[in-house]
Motif scaffolding. Structure first.
Motif, mmCIF file in Angstrom:
data_model
loop_
_atom_site.group_PDB
_atom_site.id
_atom_site.type_symbol
_atom_site.label_atom_id
_atom_site.label_comp_id
_atom_site.label_asym_id
_atom_site.label_seq_id
_atom_site.Cartn_x
_atom_site.Cartn_y
_atom_site.Cartn_z
ATOM 1 N N ALA A 198 0.840 -1.201 0.000
ATOM 2 C CA ALA A 198 0.000 0.000 0.000
ATOM 3 C C ALA A 198 0.873 1.248 0.000
ATOM 4 C CB ALA A 198 -0.920 -0.016 1.219
ATOM 5 N N SER A 199 0.522 2.200 -0.831
ATOM 6 C CA SER A 199 1.411 3.342 -1.051
ATOM 7 C C SER A 199 1.169 4.503 -0.104
ATOM 8 C CB SER A 199 1.259 3.844 -2.489
ATOM 9 O OG SER A 199 0.055 4.590 -2.619
ATOM 10 N N LEU A 200 2.236 5.269 0.084
ATOM 11 C CA LEU A 200 2.170 6.655 0.513
ATOM 12 C C LEU A 200 2.443 7.467 -0.741
ATOM 13 C CD1 LEU A 200 4.426 6.580 3.721
ATOM 14 C CD2 LEU A 200 1.957 6.209 3.588
ATOM 15 N N PHE A 201 1.470 8.257 -1.176
ATOM 16 C CA PHE A 201 1.631 8.984 -2.428
ATOM 17 C C PHE A 201 1.315 10.456 -2.236
ATOM 18 C CE2 PHE A 201 -0.337 10.753 -6.317
ATOM 19 C CZ PHE A 201 0.787 10.734 -7.127
ATOM 20 N N VAL A 202 2.331 11.288 -2.363
ATOM 21 C CA VAL A 202 2.150 12.737 -2.429
ATOM 22 C C VAL A 202 3.030 13.248 -3.560
ATOM 23 C CG1 VAL A 202 1.738 12.845 0.065
ATOM 24 C CG2 VAL A 202 4.009 13.358 -0.818
ATOM 25 N N VAL A 203 2.639 14.366 -4.134
ATOM 26 C CA VAL A 203 3.373 14.882 -5.282
ATOM 27 C C VAL A 203 3.427 16.402 -5.199
ATOM 28 C CG1 VAL A 203 1.345 15.046 -6.777
ATOM 29 C CG2 VAL A 203 3.592 14.674 -7.802
ATOM 30 N N ARG A 204 4.447 16.963 -5.785
ATOM 31 C CA ARG A 204 4.645 18.409 -5.759
ATOM 32 C C ARG A 204 3.456 19.131 -6.380
ATOM 33 N NH1 ARG A 204 8.494 18.292 -8.759
ATOM 34 N NH2 ARG A 204 7.670 19.289 -10.630
ATOM 35 N N ALA A 205 3.023 20.208 -5.759
ATOM 36 C CA ALA A 205 1.893 20.997 -6.261
ATOM 37 C C ALA A 205 2.180 21.494 -7.672
ATOM 38 C CB ALA A 205 1.626 22.179 -5.332
ATOM 39 N N GLY A 206 1.168 21.468 -8.508
ATOM 40 C CA GLY A 206 1.307 21.944 -9.871
ATOM 41 C C GLY A 206 1.531 20.852 -10.888
ATOM 42 N N VAL A 207 1.857 19.639 -10.420
ATOM 43 C CA VAL A 207 2.097 18.534 -11.338
ATOM 44 C C VAL A 207 0.780 17.897 -11.770
ATOM 45 C CG1 VAL A 207 3.152 16.250 -11.602
ATOM 46 C CG2 VAL A 207 4.396 18.077 -10.424
ATOM 47 N N LEU A 208 -0.145 17.750 -10.836
ATOM 48 C CA LEU A 208 -1.432 17.120 -11.100
ATOM 49 C C LEU A 208 -2.533 18.167 -11.252
ATOM 50 C CD1 LEU A 208 -1.192 14.135 -8.592
ATOM 51 C CD2 LEU A 208 -0.772 14.101 -11.059
ATOM 52 N N GLU A 209 -3.755 17.702 -11.385
ATOM 53 C CA GLU A 209 -4.893 18.608 -11.540
ATOM 54 C C GLU A 209 -5.098 19.442 -10.265
ATOM 55 O OE1 GLU A 209 -6.515 18.952 -14.307
ATOM 56 O OE2 GLU A 209 -5.555 17.296 -15.388
ATOM 57 N N ALA A 210 -5.749 20.562 -10.426
ATOM 58 C CA ALA A 210 -5.923 21.496 -9.302
ATOM 59 C C ALA A 210 -6.755 20.901 -8.179
ATOM 60 C CB ALA A 210 -6.567 22.789 -9.807
ATOM 61 N N TRP A 211 -7.621 19.924 -8.486
ATOM 62 C CA TRP A 211 -8.495 19.354 -7.454
ATOM 63 C C TRP A 211 -7.771 18.347 -6.552
ATOM 64 C CZ3 TRP A 211 -8.548 14.145 -7.935
ATOM 65 C CH2 TRP A 211 -8.349 13.596 -9.210
ATOM 66 N N PHE A 245 16.027 13.378 -7.457
ATOM 67 C CA PHE A 245 16.861 12.210 -7.204
ATOM 68 C C PHE A 245 17.268 11.492 -8.483
ATOM 69 C CE2 PHE A 245 14.373 12.180 -3.064
ATOM 70 C CZ PHE A 245 15.413 12.713 -2.320
ATOM 71 N N CYS A 246 16.353 11.427 -9.441
ATOM 72 C CA CYS A 246 16.634 10.731 -10.695
ATOM 73 C C CYS A 246 15.579 11.129 -11.713
ATOM 74 C CB CYS A 246 16.646 9.214 -10.498
ATOM 75 S SG CYS A 246 15.073 8.527 -9.940
ATOM 76 N N GLY A 247 15.718 10.652 -12.942
ATOM 77 C CA GLY A 247 14.768 10.990 -13.977
ATOM 78 C C GLY A 247 13.493 10.171 -13.880
ATOM 79 N N ALA A 288 7.411 12.262 -10.280
ATOM 80 C CA ALA A 288 7.603 13.294 -11.303
ATOM 81 C C ALA A 288 8.636 14.269 -10.768
ATOM 82 C CB ALA A 288 6.296 14.018 -11.599
ATOM 83 N N GLY A 289 9.545 14.689 -11.638
ATOM 84 C CA GLY A 289 10.588 15.610 -11.201
ATOM 85 C C GLY A 289 11.949 14.974 -11.374
ATOM 86 N N GLU A 329 5.734 6.045 -2.672
ATOM 87 C CA GLU A 329 5.753 6.255 -4.117
ATOM 88 C C GLU A 329 6.077 7.716 -4.406
ATOM 89 O OE1 GLU A 329 3.058 5.298 -8.062
ATOM 90 O OE2 GLU A 329 2.044 5.623 -6.152
ATOM 91 N N GLY A 330 7.337 7.965 -4.727
ATOM 92 C CA GLY A 330 7.789 9.330 -4.935
ATOM 93 C C GLY A 330 8.322 9.911 -3.649
ATOM 94 N N ALA A 331 9.646 10.038 -3.537
ATOM 95 C CA ALA A 331 10.272 10.457 -2.272
ATOM 96 C C ALA A 331 10.804 11.877 -2.330
ATOM 97 C CB ALA A 331 11.407 9.492 -1.922
ATOM 98 N N GLU A 332 10.443 12.642 -3.344
ATOM 99 C CA GLU A 332 11.092 13.931 -3.559
ATOM 100 C C GLU A 332 10.717 14.981 -2.533
ATOM 101 O OE1 GLU A 332 10.558 14.893 -7.728
ATOM 102 O OE2 GLU A 332 12.436 13.847 -8.118
#
Length: 378
Positions: free
Chosen positions: A64-77, A190-192, A186-187, A159-162
């Protein structure tokens, strides 16, 4: 017959927090509650994962994931986003709290797996359950009551450690039970990722070293080919690609979210595991959102499984990492799958293709079990 299975990737906390879903209700109940809302549109289809369906599908364990992502990458909602490392920490903590609360408040349904002993106990409980006679006989067999199922194990991954303040901060999450890390979503910190052409950075190499020192697993999902090959050369621990598919079968030569045959061979050489996702976009050449569901079937999933087995020479390196409800719902998955409870149907298709019971047991759970035994402490 599949007696139990492991799903290598589900965004359960994300689904609960983003869409406000009570995953202890059935899929049908959640769909009815979401009818007329924007949620099915935002998830590219109706809900397919909930506790009753996990149980009916004999899902013994979920990564089971922990998933957060930098603001602006996904939809505004989107709600699971961050602008600062402190916000990322708050989001991860909230998702960890979801899993912790489920396990504490519903110990008969969920159990967090943080050690090999935990893993063995979960698997043994499901093996005992599978060997017990089902209620009723013959055509009159009934479904098991919810209380009869063993607890579903939860192994938590990031999922995504940035959003980390610095690589060593992952030690804090390891102490809270996180055992697998995908450095990028995304980003390029750390890596591509599959969205760019970047390679590993100095900070990324440091993160790999920290993961190896802690005995944690590395997830290559979302890395571009350049970064994944660098990681395969450098990382000294156990690795996987938790939710992906085969680029050759999708005929998407430019889609680095999918694995090339070279990547597959290299993962096999490292004794890694590849989880096949159920995203129709990745399963069939030429797929588009307007296609009827019937145009993608579990035979396409079986073809991706078989492609990896043919490269590997055995069935010991492929598994399922469905990613159901992780940005695609019922509208964008194979036609036979109304919910995660339908995954065992894939076993019949693979059996018809010549896979024996030992192969099926490995694909549906055994390969992930071996991988988890390697990354979990005693």
């Amino acid at each position: 017959m599949i007696h139990w299975m492991i799903d290598g990737h589900l965004d359960l906390a994300y689904s609960a927090l983003t869409f406000g879903r009570d995953l202890f209700r059935s899929v049908d109940e959640i769909r009815e509650m979401e009818r007329g809302t924007l949620t099915p549109q935002r998830n590219n289809g109706e809900c397919t994962v909930a506790v009753p369906e996990l149980q009916k599908g004999h899902t013994a364990l979920v990564i089971a994931s922990l998933f957060v992502v930098r603001a602006g990458v996904l939809e505004a909602w989107e709600t699971q986003v961050y602008r600062t490392p402190q916000e990322a920490r708050q989001r991860w903590t909230a998702q960890l709290d979801v899993y912790r609360r489920w396990c504490e408040d519903h110990p008969a349904i969920f159990r967090q797996v943080t050690s090999r002993r935990d893993l063995q106990q979960v698997i043994k409980a499901w093996q005992a359950f599978a060997s017990a006679p089902a209620p009723g006989t013959g055509e009159e067999q009934a479904e098991h009551p919810a209380s009869a199922y063993p607890p579903i194990g939860l192994v938590v991954m990031m999922e995504g450690a940035e959003g980390l303040r610095e690589p060593r901060e992952i030690e804090e999450y390891a102490a809270q039970g996180v055992r697998l890390v995908a450095p990028v979503w995304a980003g390029g910190r750390f890596c591509g990722s599959n969205r760019d052409a970047e390679a590993f950075t100095r900070e990324g190499w440091e993160l790999l070293d920290v993961l190896a020192d802690l005995g944690m697993g590395l997830d290559l999902a979302h890395m571009n080919e350049k970064s994944s090959l660098q990681a395969l050369d450098r990382f000294e621990g156990n690795l996987c690609a938790s939710h992906t598919a085969c680029r050759a079968l999708a005929r998407q030569d430019d889609n680095q979210r999918l694995l090339s045959d070279l990547q597959i061979r290299r993962i096999v050489e490292r004794d890694g595991v590849i989880g096949i996702a159920l995203n129709s976009r990745w399963l069939r050449p030429g797929w588009s959102a307007g296609d009827p569901r019937e145009s993608t079937t579990l035979k396409h999933v079986a073809a991706h499984v078989d492609h990896i087995c043919q490269i590997a020479g055995d069935a010991r390196h492929v598994a399922l990492g469905t990613d159901l409800d992780g940005g695609f719902g019922r509208a964008h998955i194979p036609a036979e799958v109304e919910s995660i409870a339908d995954l065992p149907k894939l076993a019949d298709i693979l059996a018809e293709a010549g896979y024996n019971e030992s192969d099926l047991a490995a694909i549906f759970g055994g390969n992930w079990q071996i991988f988890l035994e390697r990354i979990l402490p005693l």
